[in-house]
Design a protein around this motif. Sequence first.
Motif, short mmCIF file in Angstrom:
data_model
loop_
_atom_site.label_atom_id
_atom_site.label_comp_id
_atom_site.label_asym_id
_atom_site.label_seq_id
_atom_site.Cartn_x
_atom_site.Cartn_y
_atom_site.Cartn_z
N GLY A 141 48.19 25.02 51.45
CA GLY A 141 46.90 24.75 50.83
C GLY A 141 46.88 23.50 49.99
N LEU A 142 46.68 23.68 48.69
CA LEU A 142 46.56 22.55 47.78
C LEU A 142 47.89 21.81 47.67
CD1 LEU A 142 44.59 21.14 45.84
CD2 LEU A 142 45.40 22.68 44.04
N PHE A 143 47.86 20.52 47.96
CA PHE A 143 49.05 19.66 47.95
C PHE A 143 50.16 20.22 48.84
CE2 PHE A 143 47.09 19.22 43.65
CZ PHE A 143 46.56 17.96 43.85
N GLY A 144 49.75 20.91 49.90
CA GLY A 144 50.70 21.41 50.89
C GLY A 144 51.41 22.69 50.48
N ARG A 145 51.02 23.28 49.35
CA ARG A 145 51.70 24.48 48.88
C ARG A 145 50.89 25.74 49.21
NH1 ARG A 145 53.82 22.89 42.76
NH2 ARG A 145 55.30 21.27 43.40
N PRO A 146 51.55 26.90 49.34
CA PRO A 146 50.81 28.15 49.50
C PRO A 146 49.85 28.32 48.32
CG PRO A 146 53.14 28.50 49.93
CD PRO A 146 53.01 27.11 49.38
N THR A 147 48.58 28.62 48.62
CA THR A 147 47.56 28.58 47.58
C THR A 147 46.68 29.82 47.61
OG1 THR A 147 47.48 26.15 47.71
CG2 THR A 147 45.62 27.25 46.66
N LEU A 148 46.55 30.46 46.46
CA LEU A 148 45.61 31.56 46.29
C LEU A 148 44.25 30.97 45.94
CD1 LEU A 148 44.85 34.56 45.95
CD2 LEU A 148 45.61 34.37 43.56
N ILE A 149 43.23 31.34 46.72
CA ILE A 149 41.87 30.88 46.45
C ILE A 149 40.99 32.10 46.20
CG2 ILE A 149 39.88 29.61 47.31
CD1 ILE A 149 41.75 28.02 49.10
N ASN A 150 40.39 32.16 45.02
CA ASN A 150 39.41 33.20 44.69
C ASN A 150 38.20 32.56 44.06
OD1 ASN A 150 42.03 35.47 43.85
ND2 ASN A 150 40.58 35.77 45.51
N ASN A 151 37.05 33.24 44.15
CA ASN A 151 35.87 32.73 43.49
C ASN A 151 35.72 33.39 42.13
OD1 ASN A 151 34.61 35.31 44.27
ND2 ASN A 151 32.71 34.25 43.75
N VAL A 152 34.76 32.94 41.37
CA VAL A 152 34.60 33.37 39.99
C VAL A 152 34.33 34.87 39.90
CG1 VAL A 152 33.11 33.20 37.94
CG2 VAL A 152 33.87 31.12 39.11
N GLU A 153 33.37 35.37 40.68
CA GLU A 153 33.01 36.78 40.53
C GLU A 153 34.15 37.72 40.88
OE1 GLU A 153 29.83 40.25 41.76
OE2 GLU A 153 29.80 38.37 42.89
N THR A 154 34.91 37.41 41.91
CA THR A 154 36.05 38.25 42.27
C THR A 154 37.00 38.39 41.08
OG1 THR A 154 35.90 37.46 44.55
CG2 THR A 154 37.94 38.54 43.90
N LEU A 155 37.32 37.27 40.44
CA LEU A 155 38.24 37.30 39.30
C LEU A 155 37.59 37.95 38.08
CD1 LEU A 155 39.66 33.70 39.78
CD2 LEU A 155 40.81 35.86 40.32
N PHE A 156 36.29 37.87 37.96
CA PHE A 156 35.57 38.48 36.85
C PHE A 156 35.78 39.99 36.83
CE2 PHE A 156 31.82 40.56 35.08
CZ PHE A 156 31.67 39.92 33.86
N TRP A 157 35.89 40.62 38.01
CA TRP A 157 36.00 42.07 38.08
C TRP A 157 37.44 42.58 37.96
CZ3 TRP A 157 31.89 44.52 36.97
CH2 TRP A 157 30.63 44.10 37.42
N ILE A 158 38.43 41.70 37.98
CA ILE A 158 39.83 42.13 38.01
C ILE A 158 40.18 43.02 36.82
CG2 ILE A 158 42.22 41.33 37.80
CD1 ILE A 158 41.09 41.03 40.60
N ARG A 159 39.80 42.63 35.64
CA ARG A 159 40.16 43.42 34.45
C ARG A 159 39.58 44.82 34.54
NH1 ARG A 159 38.15 42.47 28.21
NH2 ARG A 159 38.91 44.51 27.45
N ASP A 160 38.30 44.95 34.88
CA ASP A 160 37.69 46.28 34.97
C ASP A 160 38.34 47.13 36.06
OD1 ASP A 160 35.84 46.07 32.90
OD2 ASP A 160 34.36 45.08 34.17
N VAL A 161 38.63 46.50 37.20
CA VAL A 161 39.23 47.24 38.31
C VAL A 161 40.59 47.80 37.91
CG1 VAL A 161 40.30 46.93 40.59
CG2 VAL A 161 37.98 46.11 40.18
N LEU A 162 41.40 47.00 37.22
CA LEU A 162 42.75 47.44 36.85
C LEU A 162 42.75 48.39 35.65
CD1 LEU A 162 44.78 44.15 37.38
CD2 LEU A 162 44.65 46.14 38.88
N GLU A 163 41.86 48.17 34.71
CA GLU A 163 41.82 49.04 33.52
C GLU A 163 41.14 50.37 33.79
OE1 GLU A 163 41.91 45.99 29.69
OE2 GLU A 163 39.98 46.72 30.41
N LYS A 164 40.08 50.35 34.59
CA LYS A 164 39.29 51.57 34.81
C LYS A 164 39.66 52.30 36.10
CE LYS A 164 35.45 49.61 32.18
NZ LYS A 164 34.03 49.17 32.18
N GLY A 165 40.31 51.58 37.02
CA GLY A 165 40.82 52.24 38.21
C GLY A 165 39.91 52.16 39.42
N ALA A 166 40.52 52.46 40.58
CA ALA A 166 39.81 52.37 41.85
C ALA A 166 38.64 53.35 41.92
CB ALA A 166 40.78 52.61 43.00
N ALA A 167 38.81 54.54 41.35
CA ALA A 167 37.75 55.55 41.41
C ALA A 167 36.50 55.07 40.68
CB ALA A 167 38.24 56.86 40.83
#
Length: 562
Positions: free
Chosen positions: A353-379
Motif C-alpha cells: 500500500g502506502l510507500f509499498g508497505r502493507p497498509t491498513l485503510i479505514n474510514n472515519v466512521e468505522t474507527l469511530f465505533w471501535i471503542r463502543d464495540v470493544l467496551e460494550k461488546g458484540a451483543a
Amino acid sequence: MNDRNRDHPGRGGRARPSQKGRQIDPRAVEAVRALLAGQELRRDLLIEHLHRIQDRWGQISAPHLAALADLMGLAQAEVFEVATFYAHFDVRKEGDAPIPALTIRVCDSLSCEMAGAAALRAAIEAGTAPEVVRVVRAPCVGLCDRAPAVEIGHHFIAPATAEAVLEAVTNDDTLAPMPDYPDYDAYVAAGGYRLLARIRSGEMPIEAVLAGVEDAGLRGLGGAGFPAGRKWRSVRGEPGPRTMAVNADEGEPGTFKDRYHLMRDPHRFLEGMLIGAHAVEAERVVIYLRDEYPEARAILTRELARIPAGGPVVELRRGAGAYICGEESAMLESIEGKRGMPRHKPPFPFQKGLFGRPTLINNVETLFWIRDVLEKGAAWWSGHGRNGRKGLRSFSVSGRVRSPGVKLAPAGITVRDLIDEYCGGMEEGHSFSAYLPGGASGGILPASMGDVPLDFGTLEQYGCLIGSAAVIVLSGQDDVRAAALNLMRFFEDESCGQCTPCRAGTQKARMLMERGVWDRDLLDALAQAMRDASICGLGQAAANPLTSVMRFFPELFPETVA
C-alpha cells in the motif's frame, strides 16, 4: 560564410548559446524558499507544499511552479501535472489572465441544486465585479444538510443567501466561528483512552481486540462494507514494517457523516485509530482529510498534539478537491504526492500500500465505533439492527425532509421510518416521491420501494447500493431525470481520466441524457461497458442512477427510444 546562416545550425552557422525550456525566476525561488522554510522537501509532500503556495498567494503561478520544482529536484512537468489534477489549486499558466483575488464557489451537487443553487449563483454573479471576484461552481462540499452551500475563499456559509454571501465578501466577521467540541481533557475525564491503555499494556490482548471487532460484524462504513476485523487480520498477517491510512476524504454527494463525527467527538475517532494502528503494529499513520473541512483540520491539528504518547507517528494530510481520492488506492497515490489515480489490483493495499508497505485503510466512521464495540461488546452492537440487520449507521440525510442531518439509526431501517422517526417527516408542502439510498453512486428508487431495509446486501438486487449511507429525499416537486443528469455531470467532472470506459462513458452518458428522448438500449449498453471495464468504483457505479431511473420510473419515458 553567408551571414544569414550564422545563427542557424544545419545551414552552415552556429546558434547563439541559450537555455532551453522554462527558466527559473530567482525571485520566485527565494519567495517559495522563504515560504517553505523549516519544511522537508520530500517528494510525498508535494501536495502539502502546493497548498502552502495556494494559501499564501491565492493561486499558483508558473514561476512559483517552476521554483517549487527546482527546490524539490523534480521536473516542472511532474509538478504541473499534479497541480492541475486537483480542483483546489488555481494554476495560472504562462499568458493567462490574472486570477481574481477572491474565489466564491457555489455547490451545485444534488441537494444544493434542489435548494436553489443555480439562482443563488446567478444572484452572486450579478452582485460582484468579475475582475475582483471569481464565482464558480463546485461539487459537493459536505454541507448537504444546510443547502445551499457557498465557499468564500476557504470559509463556508450554509445555508447561503446572496445577501449573506455579498456581506461576507466585505466583512469576515459574518463567517461562522470554530464550533465547540470535547477536547482532550474533556474526553479523558469521561473515560477516554482507558481502553487504548489497556490494549497497549497487554491487559486486553491483540487477539481479543481482533475477535471483538470480528464478533460484532463491524464493516467498513466508507462505502465498500468490507469486514473490519478481517481487514485488520489481513494486514497483521503481512510482514512489516506496516502503515495505516485513514480515509477522511468523503466526497460522495449527500455524504457528511465523517465531518459530523470529527467535529463533535474527534478523540473517539482518534482512539479507534490508535487501537487499529496498535492491532496491526503500524509504525506510521496518515489521516487524509478532504480540503473542504478546514474546521475539522483545525480541530485535528490541535488535538493530535495531545494524544497519548508511545504510539505511531501520526500525520495529517490535506486533500485538494478530487472525489476520486475517496477510492483507497487513489488516496494512497495522493498521499505520496502524485495525481490521485487508482492503482491496478492486485497487489491490494493490505499487501502493498502506502510507500509499498502493507497498509491498513479505514474510514472515519468505522474507527469511530471501535471503542463502543470493544467496551460494550458484540451483543450491544448487534442489538441495534432492524429487519434482521446488525449495528448502527450514521445516515447523512438531506433533501426534502423537515430535519436533515446525521441520524444515528439502526442498520436495516427503511427510508420511510428514517424520515418519520428521525427527520420529523417531509418538509412542509412536499410529498415523498423518490430517494437516493446511498449517495450519488447508490441509485435512485421510487417511494413505492420505501420499505427496503437500508444496509449492505439489501439493495444490490435492485442495482443500488447503501454505500456511505447518504440518503437524499426527493419530493413530487423534483425532476428525477434531472437528478440523474446532475449526478452524471458530477461523475464526468470527477473522473480521473485514467481509463476510457469511465472518462468517455460518463461524458457520452451525460450527452445522451441531455436529449429530450433517451435511447434506452444505447444507454444500457454504455452503462454495462462502464461497469465491466472501468478500473475503479467510480466508473463501475456511475451509471447506477441512470439505470435505476430507467428501470423504476417508466412513467417518465413515454417517448423513450427502445
